[in-house]
Motif scaffolding. Structure first.
Motif, PDB file in Angstrom:
ATOM      1  N   ASP A 174      -6.626 -10.373  14.868  1.00 32.68           N
ATOM      2  CA  ASP A 174      -6.848  -9.059  15.465  1.00 32.68           C
ATOM      3  C   ASP A 174      -5.853  -8.781  16.590  1.00 32.68           C
ATOM      4  O   ASP A 174      -5.350  -7.666  16.753  1.00 32.68           O
ATOM      5  CB  ASP A 174      -8.279  -8.951  16.007  1.00 32.68           C
ATOM      6  N   PHE A 210     -10.561  -1.487  13.567  1.00 34.50           N
ATOM      7  CA  PHE A 210      -9.324  -1.551  14.349  1.00 34.50           C
ATOM      8  C   PHE A 210      -9.322  -0.424  15.361  1.00 34.50           C
ATOM      9  O   PHE A 210      -9.699   0.709  15.052  1.00 34.50           O
ATOM     10  CB  PHE A 210      -8.097  -1.447  13.440  1.00 34.50           C
ATOM     11  N   ALA A 223       3.958   1.801  17.274  1.00 29.34           N
ATOM     12  CA  ALA A 223       3.647   3.110  17.847  1.00 29.34           C
ATOM     13  C   ALA A 223       4.615   3.429  18.972  1.00 29.34           C
ATOM     14  O   ALA A 223       5.090   4.556  19.119  1.00 29.34           O
ATOM     15  CB  ALA A 223       2.210   3.119  18.376  1.00 29.34           C
ATOM     16  N   GLN A 229       0.843  -1.199   0.000  1.00 30.05           N
ATOM     17  CA  GLN A 229       0.000   0.000   0.000  1.00 30.05           C
ATOM     18  C   GLN A 229       0.872   1.240   0.000  1.00 30.05           C
ATOM     19  O   GLN A 229       1.780   1.380   0.799  1.00 30.05           O
ATOM     20  CB  GLN A 229      -0.872   0.005   1.248  1.00 30.05           C
ATOM     21  N   ALA A 245      -2.558   7.569  14.249  1.00 34.03           N
ATOM     22  CA  ALA A 245      -2.452   8.549  13.172  1.00 34.03           C
ATOM     23  C   ALA A 245      -3.651   9.487  13.104  1.00 34.03           C
ATOM     24  O   ALA A 245      -3.516  10.644  12.735  1.00 34.03           O
ATOM     25  CB  ALA A 245      -2.275   7.830  11.816  1.00 34.03           C
ATOM     26  N   ARG A 303      -2.330  -7.535   7.566  1.00 36.23           N
ATOM     27  CA  ARG A 303      -3.666  -8.132   7.601  1.00 36.23           C
ATOM     28  C   ARG A 303      -3.849  -9.090   6.404  1.00 36.23           C
ATOM     29  O   ARG A 303      -4.316 -10.221   6.558  1.00 36.23           O
ATOM     30  CB  ARG A 303      -4.732  -7.036   7.568  1.00 36.23           C
ATOM     31  N   ARG A 346       3.680   8.030  12.148  1.00 36.65           N
ATOM     32  CA  ARG A 346       2.449   7.386  12.608  1.00 36.65           C
ATOM     33  C   ARG A 346       1.484   7.119  11.454  1.00 36.65           C
ATOM     34  O   ARG A 346       0.656   6.241  11.510  1.00 36.65           O
ATOM     35  CB  ARG A 346       1.788   8.208  13.711  1.00 36.65           C
ATOM     36  N   MET A 347       1.640   7.911  10.356  1.00 30.49           N
ATOM     37  CA  MET A 347       0.777   7.703   9.200  1.00 30.49           C
ATOM     38  C   MET A 347       1.022   6.349   8.536  1.00 30.49           C
ATOM     39  O   MET A 347       0.190   5.845   7.799  1.00 30.49           O
ATOM     40  CB  MET A 347       1.005   8.798   8.163  1.00 30.49           C
ATOM     41  N   ARG A 391      -0.210  -2.222   8.602  1.00 30.85           N
ATOM     42  CA  ARG A 391      -1.281  -3.076   9.108  1.00 30.85           C
ATOM     43  C   ARG A 391      -2.039  -3.722   7.937  1.00 30.85           C
ATOM     44  O   ARG A 391      -2.435  -4.877   7.990  1.00 30.85           O
ATOM     45  CB  ARG A 391      -2.227  -2.239   9.974  1.00 30.85           C
ATOM     46  N   ILE A 397       1.638   3.448   9.981  1.00 31.10           N
ATOM     47  CA  ILE A 397       1.226   2.253  10.727  1.00 31.10           C
ATOM     48  C   ILE A 397       0.060   1.560  10.024  1.00 31.10           C
ATOM     49  O   ILE A 397       0.015   0.337   9.897  1.00 31.10           O
ATOM     50  CB  ILE A 397       0.823   2.614  12.183  1.00 31.10           C
ATOM     51  N   ALA A 398      -0.885   2.385   9.502  1.00 28.01           N
ATOM     52  CA  ALA A 398      -2.061   1.808   8.839  1.00 28.01           C
ATOM     53  C   ALA A 398      -1.649   1.042   7.581  1.00 28.01           C
ATOM     54  O   ALA A 398      -2.228   0.007   7.255  1.00 28.01           O
ATOM     55  CB  ALA A 398      -3.054   2.908   8.485  1.00 28.01           C
ATOM     56  N   LEU A 399      -0.626   1.546   6.864  1.00 28.52           N
ATOM     57  CA  LEU A 399      -0.177   0.861   5.636  1.00 28.52           C
ATOM     58  C   LEU A 399       0.422  -0.499   5.973  1.00 28.52           C
ATOM     59  O   LEU A 399       0.155  -1.503   5.314  1.00 28.52           O
ATOM     60  CB  LEU A 399       0.850   1.729   4.918  1.00 28.52           C
ATOM     61  N   LEU A 448      -2.477  -7.960  15.016  1.00 29.09           N
ATOM     62  CA  LEU A 448      -2.510  -6.616  14.430  1.00 29.09           C
ATOM     63  C   LEU A 448      -2.404  -5.550  15.516  1.00 29.09           C
ATOM     64  O   LEU A 448      -1.684  -4.562  15.385  1.00 29.09           O
ATOM     65  CB  LEU A 448      -3.814  -6.407  13.636  1.00 29.09           C
ATOM     66  N   LEU A 449      -3.135  -5.763  16.599  1.00 33.72           N
ATOM     67  CA  LEU A 449      -3.122  -4.786  17.687  1.00 33.72           C
ATOM     68  C   LEU A 449      -1.740  -4.696  18.328  1.00 33.72           C
ATOM     69  O   LEU A 449      -1.182  -3.612  18.480  1.00 33.72           O
ATOM     70  CB  LEU A 449      -4.182  -5.165  18.738  1.00 33.72           C
ATOM     71  N   SER A 491       0.766  -3.090  15.957  1.00 31.99           N
ATOM     72  CA  SER A 491       0.537  -1.643  15.868  1.00 31.99           C
ATOM     73  C   SER A 491       1.084  -0.929  17.094  1.00 31.99           C
ATOM     74  O   SER A 491       1.736   0.109  17.001  1.00 31.99           O
ATOM     75  CB  SER A 491      -0.957  -1.347  15.757  1.00 31.99           C
ATOM     76  N   GLU A 492       0.808  -1.510  18.271  1.00 31.84           N
ATOM     77  CA  GLU A 492       1.254  -0.864  19.499  1.00 31.84           C
ATOM     78  C   GLU A 492       2.771  -0.850  19.601  1.00 31.84           C
ATOM     79  O   GLU A 492       3.367   0.116  20.057  1.00 31.84           O
ATOM     80  CB  GLU A 492       0.648  -1.571  20.720  1.00 31.84           C
TER      81      GLU A 492
END
Lengths: 825, 127
Positions: free
Chosen positions: A735, B67, A746, A670, B39, A721, A710-711, A717, A713-715, A738-739, A742-743
């Motif tokens: 899940d 999420f 972060a 992504q 974010a 996923r 931080r932007m 994830r 992290i979603a990519l 993923l959590l 992410s943490e």
């Protein structure tokens, strides 16, 4: 009987002496008068007794004459014994001066001693008068010659003066040098405004510089009207004829004023003379002008008038040329910009400040209307709105008139008979030639109307093309299949160009066969967008389980025979067998796809190449190439905008793309295409860029590297996923992973890299039949136990969601987390 | 023009992607959706606070959140805290299972404000 006639020689010698036509004097050598005749006494008014024995001849002379007597008369007489025609002024008894011519003879005795001086005296009054006249005449001739010289100089200056202002400047200097005037001013007639206005003066402290109507009672206007020279000889005369002059004459100490109309036209026919201006000059003290001077003054008036006339024609011609050039340049300059808003802006910038100090364009396109303005200050809003409405409704221009409160001209912008909008402007100065100026504005508005209408049409077409392109490019692409993932990116050229013909597509041929394609149609705009759509449909129609890429391209060749606009389009077409990972590809004139296998360097797929579609000269034998790709391979299809730069050879572009691609081999899919485009072309690109990135199969382990942002992290994830789904990890476990992941990331960003926005974070995940293991590594600084409540909650979440968590802080921080695939406890 | 499938990094200021506001009966309804994380949580929080400052009752719907991370929990925690201080009746509506429920449970979020059904939550704060 005879009457004795007295013969002339018988005249009485005494009487002859006494009444001779000249004066006689006899003096002693020292000048003492001893004998004098009656003629002399009659001329001088002296009595005989006053002179004889009492006065010397020299005593009767003026003081200047006495000196002359001493220095010339006496010495000459002594040396030559006689002198002739010496001029003296004699002081008569009544004090009058009598001009004389004197001849003297010195008589000597036997021994040569001076005995007496005999002098004849002639009255030279008339002769002296005559001489004086001669002298005066010479002076007059000289003055006249000087005036003529001055006039000649002025005529030469006038001939060289190309503008009205320069003519005025040359003329206004003339009266001082030619006639010794104290000061002078020049006024010009403005036909269109019907006024007379002052343009130049040698002494601006005198006079009244306000514009005056041509019908004014002021002296300048009256003289201009009459077209004939007028001399105001004194203040009294001024009071009688031109009272408006009196105050100024008195204040500036002038006693004589000459008002000279500057005229043009045939000199013989007085009635057709046109007065272009008035030259006014004045003298301190009453000054009589001679006939000769008056003639020269009149001549000056004619010469100046003609020069003004000539200059006006030049001025007019020059202004017309300027205007024509301005219009041509404006049209050309508008042509450089295609879009409506920039074109409108450019028009304002052309008009302000060159011809107007404020201008506004209002276009009735969409709501609210497009309004652009420049310069200032803005005129009265209410009056302007009224005038705008009037012009928009009538389609007729309204020009600023004399004494206009709004002081703005408003012109309709029309195209094909429709009022598109309005052009309002306030002219910089009150120019002469109002009729010509209005014609110019009308022409400007005509051209502007056409240019803006074209821009509006362009805008409309562009919008259609964009919509078309967007609908084609943003259509549904296949997804939700864990065996592959497709990422696409399109960005248009930065410089407001029309839409390009770059396109991509991806679709399922069968449930196990995927087709991806990137192509480029020649040209831009609505036609390119349409062609692109047709080609895309053709590819979809031609693709089948039975035909391969080479055959499909051959089919496209036949299609191009019917759709001429698709000729020379290029296509890179790839079919992917999702069951065994085999790809077959063919490139018709298109740039080679770039492949990155999980291990090794990126490579360009250089086989299966042939000429662009419908090429007449190129190699049209369509070939294809087959290759098996390991799971985790990534393939990039792209258009030339990504790598071609005018400033670098294409080899460099290929090299750069391969390098940047390799550098991002571990980046999440992504956002990969967008990031590549940013790096390779930046924001200021001159061509469209179109990219399609395909990831094949499921990697056994996923390895990603992301920036401390931080932007991102979603990519990450999203990739993780997809990977978890592909490995059929249970939702609950998925899940949790993923959590936790992410943490952990972060935490690395907010804690480890809190002072380092450029830090990198590595994420590696592996899946086995029993468990998923994730490792997150940063090289940031360990700052002791986390005290922040929020991050504390993050760490708590990691511990709670995973079965085992291990922190290693030997070099940065590595968190290793493991979660059992069975139901967590 | 530029568009990308799969997306570039999350654009800021595009909050409608995650949070929308409406009325549910006489309560202010805050609907969150998609992925709420570090974010976007701060911006979403600001938008919500602005909107519900004067609300009498608030429902926060998390049923379509796919999420939720600790930053999201922090956001919800602060919101609930403030609303409680103001005595504003509030419920968090969150599915019985799913990512959001899991995160909230792992954080031991206050059970008394959680509901699984929007209608029931609305009824609870009306009574």
């Amino acid at each position: 009987m005879t009457q004795d006639l007295r013969p002339p020689w018988d005249e009485d010698p005494d009487d002859l002496y006494e009444h001779a036509p000249c004066g006689y004097l006899t003096t002693l050598p020292d000048g003492t008068i001893v004998r004098v005749n009656q003629t002399f006494l009659s001329w001088t008014g002296y009595a005989r007794g006053e002179l004889v024995g009492h006065r010397r001849f020299r005593d009767l002379l003026t003081s200047g004459g006495q000196i002359y007597h001493e220095t010339h008369y006496a010495p000459l007489l002594r040396m030559q014994d006689e002198v002739h025609e010496l001029a003296f002024d004699l002081v008569c008894a009544d004090g009058r001066q009598l001009p004389l011519l004197v001849n003297s003879v010195l008589a000597r005795g036997d021994t040569g001693q001076p005995r007496a001086i005999r002098t004849t005296v002639f009255n030279a009054t008339e002769r002296r008068q005559y001489e004086k006249e001669l002298l005066l005449a010479r002076q007059i001739a000289e003055a006249s010659e000087r005036r003529v010289r001055v006039l000649q100089q002025i005529v030469a200056d006038l001939a060289a003066a190309p503008t009205e202002a320069e003519v005025a400047e040359a003329v206004v200097r003339a009266p001082e040098s030619a006639f010794g005037a104290a000061s002078s001013s020049i006024y010009l007639v403005d036909d269109e405004r019907d006024v007379i206005y002052a343009v130049a003066s040698t002494d601006p402290t005198t006079g009244n510089w306000d514009d005056m109507p041509r019908t004014s009672e002021r002296a300048v206007a009256r003289v201009a009207e009459r077209g004939d020279l007028h001399v105001v000889g004194s203040v009294a005369e001024a009071r009688k004829h031109f009272p408006d002059l009196v105050e100024n004459m008195r204040r500036s100490g002038r006693n004589t004023v000459v008002l000279l109309p500057l005229t043009t036209g045939p000199t013989d026919e007085h009635s057709t003379l046109e007065t272009l201006g008035v030259l006014a000059f004045s003298f301190k003290g009453e000054r009589k002008l001679t006939d000769g001077e008056l003639r020269v003054v009149r001549l000056l008036g004619q010469q100046s008038g003609q020069a003004l006339d000539r200059a006006r024609l030049y001025d007019e011609l020059r202004r017309r040329e300027d205007r024509a050039r301005f219009l041509a340049e404006t049209t050309r300059s508008l042509d450089e910009l295609h879009r409506l808003l920039p074109r409108t802006r450019r028009l304002i910038d052309r008009v302000v400040p060159e011809i107007a100090d404020w201008a506004e364009i209002r276009l009735q396109v969409g709501t609210p209307p497009l309004v652009e303005q420049g310069g200032g200050p803005r005129p009265d809003e209410e009056l302007l709105t009224q005038r705008l409405g009037k012009v928009a409704a009538s389609g007729e221009p309204v020009f600023a008139a004399e004494g206009d409160q709004l002081d703005c001209s408003v012109l309709p912008l029309t195209a094909r008979g429709l009022v598109l909008g309005t052009l309002a402007l306030r002219m910089t100065t009150n120019r002469r030639g109002i009729a010509a100026e209005q014609a110019f504005l009308v022409e400007l508005a005509d051209r502007a109307g056409l240019a803006l209408e074209n821009a509006r049409l362009y805008e409309q077409e562009r919008q259609i093309a964009r919509t078309l392109q967007r609908s084609l490019l943003a259509g549904d692409l296949p997804g939700g299949d864990s065996r592959f993932a497709v990422e696409t990116h399109y960005q248009a050229a930065a410089h407001d160009l029309e839409v390009g013909g770059d396109w991509f597509d991806a679709f399922m041929i069968t449930k196990d066969k995927l087709a991806v394609v990137v192509g480029d149609v020649v040209g831009r705009g609505i036609e390119a967008a349409t062609t692109m759509g047709q080609l895309r449909s053709a590819v979809r129609a031609l693709a089948s389980n039975a035909t391969g890429p080479a055959e499909l391209i051959g089919g496209l060749d036949r299609f191009v025979e019917r759709v001429e606009s698709a000729r020379m389009a290029t296509v890179a077409y790839v079919e992917v067998d999702l069951a065994d990972g085999e790809i077959v590809y063919s490139c018709a004139g298109h740039l080679p796809p770039l492949l990155q296998e999980p291990a090794g360097s990126p490579e360009y797929l250089l086989q299966g190449r042939s000429a662009p579609l419908g090429s007449k000269a190129g190699d049209k034998v369509r070939t294809e190439h087959r290759r098996r790709l390991p799971a985790g391979s990534r393939m990039l299809l792209y258009t030339d905008g990504l790598i071609e730069r005018r400033t670098r050879p294409i080899d460099k572009g290929f090299e750069l793309l391969a390098r940047e691609y390799a550098r991002r081999r571990d980046a999440p899919l992504q956002g990969l295409a967008a990031t590549l485009a940013d790096t390779l072309v930046g924001r200021d690109h001159s061509d469209d860029v179109c990219m399609l990135c395909l990831t094949l199969g499921t990697e056994e382990r996923i390895e990603r590297t992301i920036g401390a942002d931080r932007m991102q992290i979603a990519l990450l994830r999203a990739d993780l996923r997809a990977w978890l789904v592909a490995h059929e990890i249970e939702p609950e476990c998925r899940d949790a992973v993923l959590l936790a992941c992410s943490e952990a990331v972060a935490n690395a960003i907010e804690h480890g890299y809190r002072d380092d926005p450029f830090g990198m974070i590595d994420v590696v995940a592996t899946a086995t039949a029993d468990a998923v293991e994730v490792r997150v590594t940063d090289r940031g600084t360990w700052r002791g136990a986390v005290s922040d409540v929020a991050r504390g909650r993050g760490l708590q979440l990691i511990r709670e969601s995973m079965d085992q968590v291990l922190f290693d802080r030997s070099d940065g921080t590595t968190v290793t987390m493991r979660r059992s695939r069975r139901e967590a406890g | 023009m530029e568009y990308t499938r799969g997306g570039r990094p999350v654009p800021r200021g595009d909050l409608e992607r995650w949070v929308t506001f409406s009325k549910f009966g006489d309560a202010e309804l805050v609907s969150l959706t998609g992925e709420i994380d570090l974010a976007n949580a701060p911006e979403i929080g600001k938008a919500i606070v602005q909107r519900i400052e004067k609300a009498g009752k608030v429902l926060i719907d998390l049923t379509t959140v796919s999420f939720l991370d600790s930053a999201g929990v922090r956001l919800l925690d602060a919101l609930i805290g403030d609303l409680n201080d103001h005595g504003t009746p509030t419920r968090l509506v969150v599915g019985a299972t799913g990512a959001a429920r899991m995160t909230l449970q792992l954080c031991a979020f206050r059970e008394d404000v959680l509901a699984t059904d929007l209608d029931r939550a609305a009824a609870e704060i009306s009574s």
